[in-house]
Design a protein around this motif. Structure first.
Motif, PDB file in Angstrom:
ATOM      1  N   PHE A 187      49.895  54.911  41.667  1.00 55.82           N
ATOM      2  CA  PHE A 187      49.750  53.829  42.639  1.00 55.82           C
ATOM      3  C   PHE A 187      48.286  53.682  43.065  1.00 55.82           C
ATOM      4  O   PHE A 187      47.842  52.586  43.388  1.00 55.82           O
ATOM      5  N   ALA A 188      47.541  54.766  43.023  1.00 51.92           N
ATOM      6  CA  ALA A 188      46.106  54.694  43.341  1.00 51.92           C
ATOM      7  C   ALA A 188      45.391  53.811  42.319  1.00 51.92           C
ATOM      8  O   ALA A 188      44.508  53.018  42.680  1.00 51.92           O
ATOM      9  N   ASP A 189      45.767  53.926  41.042  1.00 53.79           N
ATOM     10  CA  ASP A 189      45.184  53.069  40.008  1.00 53.79           C
ATOM     11  C   ASP A 189      45.550  51.608  40.230  1.00 53.79           C
ATOM     12  O   ASP A 189      44.734  50.711  40.038  1.00 53.79           O
ATOM     13  N   MET A 190      46.786  51.381  40.655  1.00 53.09           N
ATOM     14  CA  MET A 190      47.222  50.011  40.939  1.00 53.09           C
ATOM     15  C   MET A 190      46.435  49.425  42.107  1.00 53.09           C
ATOM     16  O   MET A 190      45.991  48.278  42.057  1.00 53.09           O
ATOM     17  N   GLN A 191      46.263  50.223  43.149  1.00 54.68           N
ATOM     18  CA  GLN A 191      45.529  49.754  44.324  1.00 54.68           C
ATOM     19  C   GLN A 191      44.073  49.483  43.972  1.00 54.68           C
ATOM     20  O   GLN A 191      43.491  48.495  44.423  1.00 54.68           O
ATOM     21  N   SER A 192      43.501  50.333  43.143  1.00 53.44           N
ATOM     22  CA  SER A 192      42.126  50.135  42.706  1.00 53.44           C
ATOM     23  C   SER A 192      41.985  48.822  41.929  1.00 53.44           C
ATOM     24  O   SER A 192      41.053  48.050  42.145  1.00 53.44           O
ATOM     25  N   ARG A 193      42.915  48.562  41.017  1.00 56.88           N
ATOM     26  CA  ARG A 193      42.895  47.314  40.241  1.00 56.88           C
ATOM     27  C   ARG A 193      43.093  46.110  41.161  1.00 56.88           C
ATOM     28  O   ARG A 193      42.403  45.100  41.027  1.00 56.88           O
ATOM     29  N   LEU A 194      44.008  46.232  42.121  1.00 58.82           N
ATOM     30  CA  LEU A 194      44.244  45.143  43.067  1.00 58.82           C
ATOM     31  C   LEU A 194      42.993  44.853  43.884  1.00 58.82           C
ATOM     32  O   LEU A 194      42.597  43.691  44.028  1.00 58.82           O
ATOM     33  N   ASN A 195      42.352  45.880  44.369  1.00 60.38           N
ATOM     34  CA  ASN A 195      41.119  45.693  45.144  1.00 60.38           C
ATOM     35  C   ASN A 195      40.037  45.036  44.298  1.00 60.38           C
ATOM     36  O   ASN A 195      39.314  44.154  44.767  1.00 60.38           O
ATOM     37  N   TRP A 196      39.917  45.449  43.030  1.00 62.51           N
ATOM     38  CA  TRP A 196      38.931  44.855  42.127  1.00 62.51           C
ATOM     39  C   TRP A 196      39.207  43.367  41.919  1.00 62.51           C
ATOM     40  O   TRP A 196      38.303  42.539  41.965  1.00 62.51           O
ATOM     41  N   LEU A 197      40.489  43.027  41.691  1.00 72.56           N
ATOM     42  CA  LEU A 197      40.852  41.622  41.498  1.00 72.56           C
ATOM     43  C   LEU A 197      40.571  40.788  42.745  1.00 72.56           C
ATOM     44  O   LEU A 197      40.097  39.657  42.647  1.00 72.56           O
ATOM     45  N   LEU A 198      40.867  41.351  43.915  1.00 72.97           N
ATOM     46  CA  LEU A 198      40.611  40.623  45.157  1.00 72.97           C
ATOM     47  C   LEU A 198      39.118  40.379  45.357  1.00 72.97           C
ATOM     48  O   LEU A 198      38.704  39.299  45.777  1.00 72.97           O
ATOM     49  N   ARG A 199      38.289  41.394  45.036  1.00 74.76           N
ATOM     50  CA  ARG A 199      36.831  41.202  45.129  1.00 74.76           C
ATOM     51  C   ARG A 199      36.367  40.145  44.136  1.00 74.76           C
ATOM     52  O   ARG A 199      35.538  39.296  44.459  1.00 74.76           O
ATOM     53  N   LYS A 200      36.901  40.184  42.935  1.00 78.23           N
ATOM     54  CA  LYS A 200      36.530  39.215  41.904  1.00 78.23           C
ATOM     55  C   LYS A 200      36.919  37.798  42.344  1.00 78.23           C
ATOM     56  O   LYS A 200      36.155  36.854  42.154  1.00 78.23           O
ATOM     57  N   LYS A 201      38.092  37.671  42.934  1.00 75.39           N
ATOM     58  CA  LYS A 201      38.553  36.358  43.397  1.00 75.39           C
ATOM     59  C   LYS A 201      37.625  35.807  44.484  1.00 75.39           C
ATOM     60  O   LYS A 201      37.335  34.620  44.519  1.00 75.39           O
ATOM     61  N   ARG A 202      37.156  36.677  45.370  1.00 78.15           N
ATOM     62  CA  ARG A 202      36.240  36.256  46.438  1.00 78.15           C
ATOM     63  C   ARG A 202      34.830  36.018  45.911  1.00 78.15           C
ATOM     64  O   ARG A 202      33.978  35.523  46.634  1.00 78.15           O
ATOM     65  N   GLY A 203      34.572  36.425  44.685  1.00 77.04           N
ATOM     66  CA  GLY A 203      33.255  36.224  44.104  1.00 77.04           C
ATOM     67  C   GLY A 203      32.305  37.372  44.374  1.00 77.04           C
ATOM     68  O   GLY A 203      31.124  37.288  44.069  1.00 77.04           O
ATOM     69  N   ALA A 204      32.818  38.453  44.937  1.00 76.25           N
ATOM     70  CA  ALA A 204      31.966  39.618  45.205  1.00 76.25           C
ATOM     71  C   ALA A 204      31.708  40.362  43.898  1.00 76.25           C
ATOM     72  O   ALA A 204      32.539  40.390  43.008  1.00 76.25           O
ATOM     73  N   ARG A 205      30.572  40.942  43.822  1.00 77.23           N
ATOM     74  CA  ARG A 205      30.237  41.738  42.648  1.00 77.23           C
ATOM     75  C   ARG A 205      30.476  43.205  42.946  1.00 77.23           C
ATOM     76  O   ARG A 205      30.474  43.625  44.089  1.00 77.23           O
ATOM     77  N   SER A 206      30.648  43.951  41.895  1.00 78.97           N
ATOM     78  CA  SER A 206      30.816  45.389  42.057  1.00 78.97           C
ATOM     79  C   SER A 206      29.542  45.973  42.636  1.00 78.97           C
ATOM     80  O   SER A 206      28.441  45.508  42.341  1.00 78.97           O
TER      81      SER A 206
END
Length: 69
Positions: free
Chosen positions: A38-57
């Motif tokens: 579930f930690a991997d899922m949450q990490s992927r979800l957070n990455w997608l949400l940042r990408k959607k907002r246009g934030a960069r890593s």
């Protein structure tokens, strides 16, 4: 490939249901992804949400110098 919104919805639904497998279907193509944790899922979800907002890593910039004489 599923859109970002579809991926986010799939991850949120799977996390809420307590399962680690996410199934999406786009243009008749079914895709299943099973996450190791579930930690991997949450990490992927957070990455997608940042990408959607246009934030960069976050980026770490290293600088090098000759030091003090």
């Amino acid at each position: 490939m599923a859109t970002i919104d579809e991926q986010i919805a799939g991850l949120e639904e799977a996390i809420a249901a307590g399962v680690r497998k996410v199934v999406t279907q786009t243009n008749g193509v079914r895709k299943e992804v099973e996450y190791p944790s579930f930690a991997d899922m949450q990490s992927r979800l957070n990455w997608l949400l940042r990408k959607k907002r246009g934030a960069r890593s976050p980026v770490t910039l290293a600088t090098f110098g000759r030091g003090r004489p």
